[in-house]
Design a protein around this motif. Sequence first.
Motif, PDB file in Angstrom:
ATOM      1  N   GLU A  42     -35.122 -25.672  -9.217  1.00  0.00           N
ATOM      2  CA  GLU A  42     -34.497 -26.248  -7.834  1.00  0.00           C
ATOM      3  C   GLU A  42     -33.157 -25.153  -7.921  1.00  0.00           C
ATOM      4  OE1 GLU A  42     -31.699 -29.791  -6.082  1.00  0.00           O
ATOM      5  OE2 GLU A  42     -33.234 -30.274  -7.534  1.00  0.00           O
ATOM      6  N   HIS A  43     -32.353 -24.937  -8.656  1.00  0.00           N
ATOM      7  CA  HIS A  43     -31.258 -23.898  -8.381  1.00  0.00           C
ATOM      8  C   HIS A  43     -31.752 -22.684  -7.851  1.00  0.00           C
ATOM      9  CE1 HIS A  43     -27.359 -22.008  -9.098  1.00  0.00           C
ATOM     10  NE2 HIS A  43     -27.965 -21.071  -9.733  1.00  0.00           N
ATOM     11  N   GLY A  44     -32.817 -22.117  -8.383  1.00  0.00           N
ATOM     12  CA  GLY A  44     -33.394 -20.824  -7.851  1.00  0.00           C
ATOM     13  C   GLY A  44     -34.114 -21.047  -6.547  1.00  0.00           C
ATOM     14  N   ALA A  45     -34.570 -22.096  -6.102  1.00  0.00           N
ATOM     15  CA  ALA A  45     -34.929 -22.388  -4.800  1.00  0.00           C
ATOM     16  C   ALA A  45     -33.901 -22.605  -3.846  1.00  0.00           C
ATOM     17  CB  ALA A  45     -35.914 -23.752  -4.629  1.00  0.00           C
ATOM     18  N   ARG A  46     -32.666 -22.813  -4.141  1.00  0.00           N
ATOM     19  CA  ARG A  46     -31.416 -22.899  -3.398  1.00  0.00           C
ATOM     20  C   ARG A  46     -31.093 -21.704  -3.271  1.00  0.00           C
ATOM     21  NH1 ARG A  46     -28.905 -27.888  -2.605  1.00  0.00           N
ATOM     22  NH2 ARG A  46     -29.933 -29.681  -3.658  1.00  0.00           N
ATOM     23  N   GLN A  47     -30.800 -20.760  -4.067  1.00  0.00           N
ATOM     24  CA  GLN A  47     -30.498 -19.459  -4.052  1.00  0.00           C
ATOM     25  C   GLN A  47     -31.418 -18.462  -3.187  1.00  0.00           C
ATOM     26  OE1 GLN A  47     -30.212 -18.286  -8.378  1.00  0.00           O
ATOM     27  NE2 GLN A  47     -27.944 -18.333  -8.174  1.00  0.00           N
ATOM     28  N   ILE A  48     -32.642 -18.840  -3.099  1.00  0.00           N
ATOM     29  CA  ILE A  48     -33.436 -18.072  -2.050  1.00  0.00           C
ATOM     30  C   ILE A  48     -33.321 -18.654  -0.723  1.00  0.00           C
ATOM     31  CG2 ILE A  48     -35.773 -17.787  -1.589  1.00  0.00           C
ATOM     32  CD1 ILE A  48     -36.702 -17.963  -4.741  1.00  0.00           C
ATOM     33  N   ALA A  49     -33.039 -19.981  -0.669  1.00  0.00           N
ATOM     34  CA  ALA A  49     -32.845 -20.459   0.734  1.00  0.00           C
ATOM     35  C   ALA A  49     -31.567 -19.849   1.361  1.00  0.00           C
ATOM     36  CB  ALA A  49     -32.465 -22.055   0.566  1.00  0.00           C
ATOM     37  N   TRP A  50     -30.431 -19.861   0.394  1.00  0.00           N
ATOM     38  CA  TRP A  50     -29.051 -19.128   0.888  1.00  0.00           C
ATOM     39  C   TRP A  50     -29.254 -17.804   1.416  1.00  0.00           C
ATOM     40  CZ3 TRP A  50     -26.715 -21.457  -3.949  1.00  0.00           C
ATOM     41  CH2 TRP A  50     -26.553 -22.895  -3.867  1.00  0.00           C
ATOM     42  N   ARG A  51     -30.372 -17.063   0.596  1.00  0.00           N
ATOM     43  CA  ARG A  51     -30.538 -15.609   0.813  1.00  0.00           C
ATOM     44  C   ARG A  51     -31.190 -15.426   2.431  1.00  0.00           C
ATOM     45  NH1 ARG A  51     -33.324 -13.289  -4.237  1.00  0.00           N
ATOM     46  NH2 ARG A  51     -32.708 -15.244  -4.886  1.00  0.00           N
ATOM     47  N   PHE A  52     -31.938 -16.512   2.727  1.00  0.00           N
ATOM     48  CA  PHE A  52     -32.897 -16.465   4.000  1.00  0.00           C
ATOM     49  C   PHE A  52     -32.111 -17.268   5.132  1.00  0.00           C
ATOM     50  CE2 PHE A  52     -36.083 -15.014   1.563  1.00  0.00           C
ATOM     51  CZ  PHE A  52     -36.822 -14.277   2.285  1.00  0.00           C
ATOM     52  N   GLY A  53     -30.463 -17.599   4.885  1.00  0.00           N
ATOM     53  CA  GLY A  53     -29.777 -18.121   6.098  1.00  0.00           C
ATOM     54  C   GLY A  53     -29.451 -19.262   6.038  1.00  0.00           C
ATOM     55  N   ILE A  54     -30.142 -20.263   5.066  1.00  0.00           N
ATOM     56  CA  ILE A  54     -29.582 -21.777   4.870  1.00  0.00           C
ATOM     57  C   ILE A  54     -28.260 -21.583   4.339  1.00  0.00           C
ATOM     58  CG2 ILE A  54     -30.261 -23.745   4.026  1.00  0.00           C
ATOM     59  CD1 ILE A  54     -33.166 -23.326   4.424  1.00  0.00           C
ATOM     60  N   THR A  55     -27.262 -22.397   4.871  1.00  0.00           N
ATOM     61  CA  THR A  55     -26.056 -22.410   4.678  1.00  0.00           C
ATOM     62  C   THR A  55     -25.398 -23.871   4.000  1.00  0.00           C
ATOM     63  OG1 THR A  55     -24.803 -22.507   6.634  1.00  0.00           O
ATOM     64  CG2 THR A  55     -25.204 -20.395   5.954  1.00  0.00           C
ATOM     65  N   HIS A  56     -26.439 -24.953   4.343  1.00  0.00           N
ATOM     66  CA  HIS A  56     -26.244 -26.288   4.015  1.00  0.00           C
ATOM     67  C   HIS A  56     -27.569 -26.815   3.929  1.00  0.00           C
ATOM     68  CE1 HIS A  56     -24.569 -30.326   3.763  1.00  0.00           C
ATOM     69  NE2 HIS A  56     -25.314 -30.576   4.759  1.00  0.00           N
ATOM     70  N   VAL A  57     -28.064 -27.016   2.582  1.00  0.00           N
ATOM     71  CA  VAL A  57     -28.897 -27.946   2.150  1.00  0.00           C
ATOM     72  C   VAL A  57     -29.064 -29.349   2.621  1.00  0.00           C
ATOM     73  CG1 VAL A  57     -30.724 -28.275   0.527  1.00  0.00           C
ATOM     74  CG2 VAL A  57     -29.852 -26.131   0.574  1.00  0.00           C
ATOM     75  N   GLU A  58     -29.878 -29.778   3.423  1.00  0.00           N
ATOM     76  CA  GLU A  58     -29.936 -31.311   3.801  1.00  0.00           C
ATOM     77  C   GLU A  58     -30.840 -32.049   2.826  1.00  0.00           C
ATOM     78  OE1 GLU A  58     -30.070 -31.501   8.087  1.00  0.00           O
ATOM     79  OE2 GLU A  58     -28.091 -31.125   7.977  1.00  0.00           O
ATOM     80  N   GLU A  59     -31.952 -31.448   2.675  1.00  0.00           N
ATOM     81  CA  GLU A  59     -33.104 -32.074   1.889  1.00  0.00           C
ATOM     82  C   GLU A  59     -33.881 -30.934   0.985  1.00  0.00           C
ATOM     83  OE1 GLU A  59     -36.918 -34.976   2.410  1.00  0.00           O
ATOM     84  OE2 GLU A  59     -35.422 -34.674   4.192  1.00  0.00           O
ATOM     85  N   ILE A  60     -34.062 -31.292  -0.179  1.00  0.00           N
ATOM     86  CA  ILE A  60     -34.992 -30.195  -1.041  1.00  0.00           C
ATOM     87  C   ILE A  60     -35.886 -31.326  -2.011  1.00  0.00           C
ATOM     88  CG2 ILE A  60     -33.136 -29.880  -2.766  1.00  0.00           C
ATOM     89  CD1 ILE A  60     -34.218 -27.184  -3.172  1.00  0.00           C
ATOM     90  N   ALA A  61     -37.209 -30.780  -1.967  1.00  0.00           N
ATOM     91  CA  ALA A  61     -38.072 -31.759  -2.929  1.00  0.00           C
ATOM     92  C   ALA A  61     -39.089 -30.665  -3.257  1.00  0.00           C
ATOM     93  CB  ALA A  61     -38.633 -32.653  -1.924  1.00  0.00           C
ATOM     94  N   ARG A  62     -39.722 -30.772  -4.319  1.00  0.00           N
ATOM     95  CA  ARG A  62     -41.023 -30.296  -4.790  1.00  0.00           C
ATOM     96  C   ARG A  62     -41.998 -30.859  -4.785  1.00  0.00           C
ATOM     97  NH1 ARG A  62     -41.380 -28.737 -10.762  1.00  0.00           N
ATOM     98  NH2 ARG A  62     -43.452 -29.734 -10.520  1.00  0.00           N
TER      99      ARG A  62
END
Length: 92
Positions: A42-62
């Motif tokens: 999940e941490h790795g997925a968040r880092q990728i999301a931040w690199r693609f411009g998401i600055t605030h994650v509201e929901e994350i699910a695998r």
Amino acid sequence: MMNFRGRMTGLALLSAGVAMAAPALSMTSNQPPPGKPALLSEHGARQIAWRFGITHVEEIARSGGRWEIAGRDRDGNETVLDISAYDGRILD
């Protein structure tokens, strides 16, 4: 600007769409592809999301072989991103 109730409605619709797509995803991505046994955390997925411009994650699910991330960009726009849980690539 969207109020709290509007955001929650949007997230509920997103969740419903994810739930409807889950059977199709599970048929094709429950098992890792050959040569790709490690799953992205999940941490790795968040880092990728931040690199693609998401600055605030509201929901994350695998779900199966993908991370589904809903959030907002720097300007407050809603953004949804699907990331392969096996290799970190952005999915359509």
